[in-house]
Design a protein around this motif. Structure first.
Motif, short mmCIF file in Angstrom:
data_model
loop_
_atom_site.label_atom_id
_atom_site.label_comp_id
_atom_site.label_asym_id
_atom_site.label_seq_id
_atom_site.Cartn_x
_atom_site.Cartn_y
_atom_site.Cartn_z
N GLN A 232 1.08 -3.57 -12.61
CA GLN A 232 1.20 -2.11 -12.60
C GLN A 232 1.28 -1.52 -14.02
O GLN A 232 1.07 -0.33 -14.21
N ASN B 216 -4.81 9.02 -1.73
CA ASN B 216 -4.10 8.73 -2.97
C ASN B 216 -4.97 7.92 -3.94
O ASN B 216 -4.91 8.11 -5.15
N ALA C 95 -6.11 9.35 -7.56
CA ALA C 95 -5.81 8.60 -8.78
C ALA C 95 -7.06 8.44 -9.64
O ALA C 95 -7.00 8.53 -10.87
N ASN D 33 -4.42 1.13 -3.74
CA ASN D 33 -2.98 1.40 -3.74
C ASN D 33 -2.24 0.35 -4.55
O ASN D 33 -2.72 -0.78 -4.72
N ASN D 34 -1.07 0.70 -5.07
CA ASN D 34 -0.38 -0.16 -6.03
C ASN D 34 -0.10 -1.56 -5.49
O ASN D 34 -0.11 -2.54 -6.24
N TYR D 35 0.15 -1.71 -4.19
CA TYR D 35 0.44 -3.02 -3.64
C TYR D 35 -0.81 -3.91 -3.58
O TYR D 35 -0.71 -5.13 -3.47
N ALA E 212 -2.61 3.46 -6.93
CA ALA E 212 -2.15 4.77 -6.45
C ALA E 212 -0.82 4.59 -5.73
O ALA E 212 -0.54 3.51 -5.19
N PRO E 213 0.01 5.61 -5.70
CA PRO E 213 1.33 5.48 -5.07
C PRO E 213 1.24 5.25 -3.57
O PRO E 213 0.28 5.66 -2.91
N THR E 214 2.25 4.56 -3.04
CA THR E 214 2.36 4.26 -1.62
C THR E 214 3.76 4.61 -1.14
O THR E 214 4.73 4.43 -1.89
N ARG E 215 3.88 5.11 0.07
CA ARG E 215 5.19 5.41 0.60
C ARG E 215 6.07 4.17 0.59
O ARG E 215 5.63 3.10 1.01
N PHE E 216 7.32 4.35 0.15
CA PHE E 216 8.19 3.20 -0.09
C PHE E 216 8.40 2.36 1.16
O PHE E 216 8.39 1.13 1.11
#
Length: 367
Positions: free
Chosen positions: A172, A202, A206, A292-294, A315-319
């Motif tokens: 990241q 997302n 990004a 997405n970041n994961y 890109a951000p992902t819901r926690f």
């Protein structure tokens, strides 16, 4: 008057030498990571450096000779360790809690139930360790030996999962150089067969944000390759849906390229690479990909397989969605290296069965 104890004095040269070793380990990690961040080895080199850093920090704290400071730092360390131990011990509760949240907010697919599956697995392991192994006198010695040895495989899987998480975390923080010629946005499933989901949106957002920042720096605007085929339950290709979303949100349609044949991440990379090389006229284009970041670390591994010298931006992902997603990513990467893992797990099983054999032989010999 010098109140520094001989013990404190003796620690200072050790701190110096250990500090030098820590700097060397940091340099090795940074060299390997920056040269090729898509290596699983990077997690190992980072861990070695980080452990060395913690030891160096402990030596420096003790070398101060300040008793109150040492006490406070010691209590802080014990508190952190306690939190880690409690988290690991009650991981099944956290996983069940996450499974309930995902069940309420997401679809009830198998991929969204991985935390539930893992929680049940951990409960079974806890039950076996607490009752079966704990009451060894009710079990044959060979079975007790087998049950006592099986956690070694679990330890290996924990080490592998930690190394994956370390690599996914480090990925990241790769430096971003705003000089790309092409940006690849990896597709994902469409809602109702034609609508871009928030997760997929997302990724697109990004990429557009990156492109606009590159333009602000006075560099040419990159072309964006939207990569994703049409699934059997989709009314149009993911690539077309993503392009429509991007144009609707202000992106120039003349800077859009569609890759609408791919079915998975590896094909995303392979087919996008072919399109970019044809459009650019060579294989020297500067490329970034977005997911997405994961997912970007595994996507980076596939980019490496496809021969693309590119790294990803997440890109951000819901926690609440991350635990399931990370478990899925770990399993996928584990299977990418299944030959290596099969060999190691087979060796562990061989040693366990060897111990079982020794137990059986000993029981027979002592009768």
């Amino acid at each position: 008057m010098n109140n520094i104890s001989p013990y404190t004095e003796s620690l200072r040269p050790i701190a110096g030498y250990w500090g030098l070793a820590t700097i060397v380990l940091l340099a090795i990690f940074l060299f390997l990571w920056l040269k090729e961040p898509r290596r699983l080895l990077n997690g190992i080199t980072f861990t070695i450096f980080f452990i060395s850093f913690l030891v160096e920090l402990a030596i420096l704290i003790f070398s101060t000779g300040n008793a109150p400071f040492i006490f406070i730092m010691g209590m802080l360390f014990l508190l952190i360790m306690l939190v880690i131990i409690l988290t690991l011990a009650f991981m099944w509760i956290l996983l069940l809690w996450n499974a309930i949240i995902v069940w309420k907010r997401e679809s009830h697919s198998l991929s969204n139930m991985l935390t539930l599956v893992l929680a049940i697995f951990l409960i079974v392991i806890w039950f076996v360790n607490s009752f079966a192994v704990g009451h060894a006198k009710f079990l044959p010695n060979w079975l007790n030996t087998l049950l006592a040895g099986l956690p070694a495989i679990g330890v290996y899987l924990v080490i592998c999962s930690y190394n994956f998480l370390a690599n996914a975390f480090l990925y990241q923080f790769l430096p971003r150089r705003y000089k790309a010629n092409y940006l690849i946005v990896l597709g994902a499933g469409l809602i109702n067969g034609d609508t871009v989901s928030r997760l997929l949106g997302n990724r697109i957002d990004a990429a557009i944000k990156f492109a606009n920042k590159q333009i602000q720096k006075g560099r040419p605007a990159p072309k964006i390759v939207f990569s994703g085929g049409q699934g059997p339950d989709e009314k149009l290709s993911e690539a077309q849906a993503m392009a429509d979303y991007a144009v609707k949100n202000g992106w120039d349609k003349n800077l859009v390229i569609l890759e609408d044949k791919s079915r998975n991440t590896l094909q995303n990379m392979q087919f996008s690479k072919a399109i970019i090389e044809k459009d650019y006229g060579s294989d020297t284009a500067d490329i970034k990909f977005f997911s997405n970041n994961y997912h970007i670390f595994r996507a980076g591994l596939y980019a490496k397989i496809a021969g693309i010298a590119a790294n990803g931006i997440g890109a951000p992902t819901r926690f609440y969605f991350l635990p399931n997603a990370l478990i899925r990513e770990f399993v996928a990467i584990f299977l990418m290296n299944k030959k290596r893992h099969i060999i190691i797990i087979s060796l562990i099983m061989f040693l366990i069965l060897l111990m079982v054999g020794v137990t059986i032989y000993t029981d027979i010999a002592t009768r």
